[in-house]
Design an enzyme around this catalytic site. Structure first.
Site, PDB file in Angstrom:
ATOM      1  CB  CYS A  83      -0.894  -0.022   1.239  1.00 23.69           C
ATOM      2  SG  CYS A  83      -1.966   1.403   1.370  1.00 23.69           S
ATOM      3  CG  HIS A 135      -5.690  -2.521  -0.826  1.00 20.95           C
ATOM      4  ND1 HIS A 135      -4.596  -3.110  -0.231  1.00 20.95           N
ATOM      5  CD2 HIS A 135      -5.469  -1.184  -0.764  1.00 20.95           C
ATOM      6  CE1 HIS A 135      -3.759  -2.162   0.180  1.00 20.95           C
ATOM      7  NE2 HIS A 135      -4.266  -0.979  -0.133  1.00 20.95           N
ATOM      8  CD  GLU A 136      -6.990   1.176  -3.729  1.00 18.93           C
ATOM      9  OE1 GLU A 136      -7.117   2.311  -3.248  1.00 18.93           O
ATOM     10  OE2 GLU A 136      -5.920   0.547  -3.675  1.00 18.93           O
ATOM     11  CG  HIS A 188      -7.257   2.699   1.298  1.00 16.64           C
ATOM     12  ND1 HIS A 188      -6.413   2.990   2.351  1.00 16.64           N
ATOM     13  CD2 HIS A 188      -6.493   2.050   0.389  1.00 16.64           C
ATOM     14  CE1 HIS A 188      -5.190   2.524   2.086  1.00 16.64           C
ATOM     15  NE2 HIS A 188      -5.217   1.938   0.901  1.00 16.64           N
TER      16      HIS A 188
HETATM   17 CO    CO Z   1      -3.641   1.035  -0.112  1.00 20.42          CO
END
Ligand code: CO
Length: 168
Positions: free
Chosen positions: A92, A135-136, A139
């Site tokens: 990341c 993953h995004e 966030h």
């Molecule tokens: Co990331």
């Protein structure tokens, strides 16, 4: 367009839960351009969520996997179906010098809007795109991939980070 600063762990702003995009007007279009520019210019950057540049709206950009492809811009992304499991290495831009395996869904179906507000769906069956999208979206919910690690692995990262700070 402007290159924005990418927040680094343990910056608390990375824990912010982003708000849905409702206004697709000029001010928002500028933010999309800035996020695309930042993802494009940052070294070794596969994708960026708005949260990482301190914009707390539900949007993420994924850089093209092949030259000639367009940047994928996902606004208000929501996983509507999922199947199976993946356990692959992730890294990341907000968590430098570290990578670890994270459990994700293998197959996902995503509902999202493009930068002008039109509705779309997308299917990702395993591999990079599937785990990248998950993953995004994390966030946008204030979650980092290291939040998925076991306490021991997390400790290893924290002590690595502390050593690095001491040296700097
Ligand atoms: Co990331």
């Amino acid at each position: 367009m402007a290159m924005l600063k990418i927040l680094q762990y343990p910056d608390k702003r990375l824990k912010t839960v982003a708000k849905p995009v409702e206004d697709f007007g000029p001010a928002f279009q500028k933010q999309v351009d800035d996020l695309i520019e930042t993802a494009d210019q940052a070294e070794n950057c596969g994708a960026l969520a708005a949260t990482q540049v301190d914009i707390h709206l539900r949007m993420t950009v994924i850089n093209p996997l092949q030259e000639g492809d367009e940047t994928l811009c996902l606004i208000n992304p929501t996983i509507i179906e999922h199947e199976g499991e993946l356990f692959e290495d992730e890294a990341c831009m907000s968590v430098p010098n570290f990578h670890a395996k994270v459990k994700r869904y293998k197959k996902i179906k995503l509902a999202y809007q493009d930068r002008h507000g039109a509705q779309h769906t997308l299917e990702a069956d395993g591999g990079y795109l599937s785990r990248c999208i998950q993953h995004e979206i994390d966030h946008l919910n204030g979650i980092l991939f290291i939040d998925h690690l076991s306490p021991l692995k997390r400790k290893i990262y924290e002590s690595k980070l502390a050593r690095r700070k001491k040296r700097a």
